[in-house]
Design a protein around this motif. Sequence first.
Motif, PDB file in Angstrom:
ATOM      1  N   VAL A 149       0.837  -1.202   0.000  1.00 41.73           N
ATOM      2  CA  VAL A 149       0.000   0.000   0.000  1.00 41.73           C
ATOM      3  C   VAL A 149       0.872   1.253   0.000  1.00 41.73           C
ATOM      4  CG1 VAL A 149      -1.716   1.327   1.280  1.00 41.73           C
ATOM      5  CG2 VAL A 149      -1.911  -1.162   1.138  1.00 41.73           C
ATOM      6  N   LEU A 150       1.853   1.273   0.910  1.00 40.82           N
ATOM      7  CA  LEU A 150       2.733   2.448   0.989  1.00 40.82           C
ATOM      8  C   LEU A 150       3.531   2.649  -0.295  1.00 40.82           C
ATOM      9  CD1 LEU A 150       4.781   3.763   3.901  1.00 40.82           C
ATOM     10  CD2 LEU A 150       6.008   3.244   1.803  1.00 40.82           C
ATOM     11  N   THR A 151       4.059   1.556  -0.866  1.00 41.88           N
ATOM     12  CA  THR A 151       4.870   1.703  -2.081  1.00 41.88           C
ATOM     13  C   THR A 151       4.051   2.261  -3.238  1.00 41.88           C
ATOM     14  OG1 THR A 151       4.480  -0.639  -2.597  1.00 41.88           O
ATOM     15  CG2 THR A 151       6.530  -0.092  -1.485  1.00 41.88           C
ATOM     16  N   LYS A 152       2.802   1.834  -3.346  1.00 41.72           N
ATOM     17  CA  LYS A 152       1.953   2.356  -4.424  1.00 41.72           C
ATOM     18  C   LYS A 152       1.666   3.840  -4.231  1.00 41.72           C
ATOM     19  CE  LYS A 152      -0.351  -1.903  -5.867  1.00 41.72           C
ATOM     20  NZ  LYS A 152      -1.640  -2.624  -6.006  1.00 41.72           N
ATOM     21  N   LEU A 153       1.398   4.239  -2.988  1.00 44.47           N
ATOM     22  CA  LEU A 153       1.145   5.653  -2.704  1.00 44.47           C
ATOM     23  C   LEU A 153       2.380   6.501  -2.992  1.00 44.47           C
ATOM     24  CD1 LEU A 153      -0.878   5.397   0.642  1.00 44.47           C
ATOM     25  CD2 LEU A 153      -1.752   6.152  -1.582  1.00 44.47           C
ATOM     26  N   LEU A 154       3.547   6.006  -2.535  1.00 44.60           N
ATOM     27  CA  LEU A 154       4.783   6.753  -2.751  1.00 44.60           C
ATOM     28  C   LEU A 154       5.140   6.809  -4.234  1.00 44.60           C
ATOM     29  CD1 LEU A 154       7.223   8.261  -1.739  1.00 44.60           C
ATOM     30  CD2 LEU A 154       8.321   6.078  -1.191  1.00 44.60           C
ATOM     31  N   ALA A 155       4.977   5.689  -4.929  1.00 45.10           N
ATOM     32  CA  ALA A 155       5.262   5.669  -6.365  1.00 45.10           C
ATOM     33  C   ALA A 155       4.385   6.666  -7.103  1.00 45.10           C
ATOM     34  CB  ALA A 155       5.055   4.264  -6.924  1.00 45.10           C
ATOM     35  N   PHE A 183       9.074  11.608 -11.810  1.00 44.74           N
ATOM     36  CA  PHE A 183      10.072  10.564 -11.605  1.00 44.74           C
ATOM     37  C   PHE A 183       9.597   9.282 -12.300  1.00 44.74           C
ATOM     38  CE2 PHE A 183      10.804  13.304  -7.904  1.00 44.74           C
ATOM     39  CZ  PHE A 183      12.194  13.395  -7.897  1.00 44.74           C
ATOM     40  N   GLU A 184      10.562   8.503 -12.775  1.00 42.56           N
ATOM     41  CA  GLU A 184      10.252   7.162 -13.270  1.00 42.56           C
ATOM     42  C   GLU A 184      10.501   6.194 -12.118  1.00 42.56           C
ATOM     43  OE1 GLU A 184      11.686   3.938 -16.685  1.00 42.56           O
ATOM     44  OE2 GLU A 184      12.512   5.974 -16.670  1.00 42.56           O
ATOM     45  N   VAL A 185       9.486   5.401 -11.770  1.00 36.54           N
ATOM     46  CA  VAL A 185       9.545   4.599 -10.551  1.00 36.54           C
ATOM     47  C   VAL A 185       9.336   3.115 -10.851  1.00 36.54           C
ATOM     48  CG1 VAL A 185       8.566   4.243  -8.247  1.00 36.54           C
ATOM     49  CG2 VAL A 185       8.624   6.543  -9.237  1.00 36.54           C
ATOM     50  N   LYS A 186      10.135   2.280 -10.191  1.00 40.69           N
ATOM     51  CA  LYS A 186       9.906   0.839 -10.186  1.00 40.69           C
ATOM     52  C   LYS A 186       9.842   0.365  -8.746  1.00 40.69           C
ATOM     53  CE  LYS A 186      11.714  -0.561 -14.702  1.00 40.69           C
ATOM     54  NZ  LYS A 186      10.375  -0.956 -15.216  1.00 40.69           N
TER      55      LYS A 186
END
Length: 519
Positions: free
Chosen positions: A156-162, A170-173
Amino acid sequence: MDQPKQILIIDDDTAIRKLISFNLKRVGYEVIEANGPEQAFEHLKKTTPDLVLCDIMMSEMDGFTFCEKVRLQEKYKALPFIFVSAKSSLTDMQRAVALGADDYIIKPFVLDELLLKIRALLRRSEIYKIYGAKKIIEEITLKEKPKILIVDDDKVLTKLLASSLEKNDFEVKIANNSFDGFNISKEFKPDLILSDILMPDSDGFKFRNLLNADKELKLIPFVFLTSKTEEEDILKGYESGVYDYIPKNAGMNIITAKVKAIIDTLFKERKKVVEEIQQAAETIKLKVVTDVPPKLKGFLIEHWHQTYQGIPGGDFLDYIKLSSDTYAIAFGDVMGKKWGAWYFAFAYAGYIRSAIRFVAQSGEQHSPAKIMEKLNRAIYQDAKVSEIFATLSLIVINVPNNEIKYTGAGDLPLLIKKIKTGEILKVESEGLLLGFHEESEYEDINIKLDLNDEIAIFTDGVVEAKNEDGELFDLIRIKDVFQNYEGNSFLDALKERLLHFTNMKLDDDTTALWIKRIS
């Protein structure tokens, strides 16, 4: 520290300023004190500190305004800057980061925390200089989106931060465990890695150690994004080369702003490195490719040279007068694209020029093979130069006799176009790379050009140029252009075809040479 770092403290509270100064000196830092921005600017005219500690609420000018004015000056855009202030609102912190501050410490502060953050920021600054320089040479990304890798099992946090980072261009993986993070890092080559500490399969410290075992990945700036803020964990992270900690509870806006500040500083360091080296190259007037080819009776000689995004690279080309009627053409490429080539090409090309001139002036016959053998032996015996291999094509033209001799050292094939038959001949040398073996032997290859016959030679920047599908330009297309071009110049046709093929995106410096017999 071999040379103590210098820290500028700006605070109109004398007691606070002296307290910080005393403790910084106690641990080995040099300190400059300023009772306000006006005195600080006077110090900045005389010296450039390694870090600035600045209060916000001051009488003559507040710290926000001072920081903004400092960041407007090119030489201070990457200067490490920490606010130390009693102002503790989220709005103040967001404004500080937006103005270019690297960190924010709230008064009253814990002294050990202040020293820890200073140490971390100074370390990060040194990493920027190393990583920024290497990264700019290997892959210029100033015009591309910065690449961020998030490694965290909290989906959940990674999706919000991404999402927040992507909205800020930014390009995010994302990787949900350290093993996936390592594999993605190898392929994605991020500009920054954000990693949690607490992960079920392998914690963030083990992930960091995994990256440290790879000579390239260990240099990527690495930040812990975590809820663990115990001093023991922080110290353990810094010992493993972690550049900063960002608390998870800081909020998405603060996390995004801090990531942006880190990336901005990194890219400013890259830009500064490029500008300084380009300025140095211009100052010493040292070039790896001669501007204008010589005019030889009976021959037309042209060359095309294009550096990779304006950065001097490994290709070199020189025309050397051996006698009143004989010229040598040295055409080659220092191995190790971008990083090694850019860093070493000037010295290496200069070494080759000097060696060829020395051999040419020794009175021996003008044999490219003999010149190459002596040059190779000299390079092999030089321990430093021999570590960097180079390809070299050496052509000697005797004008009165219409005699051309060629030899090569690990180079690409030379093409000859016979105008009467339309045939394209490929001439390949079997000579080893320069410096590979002390007793390498080279062979003179005699070339006879009839009227209007042509020679073409090129570096791997032409052959290995790729289109957007990853397809190589390759020798087949070069031969096609060479055989069928229309107009007065093969190089004009080659350049047009190559730039169209790559959509104007050459990924290496590119050099081609064309010789035509005209009488």
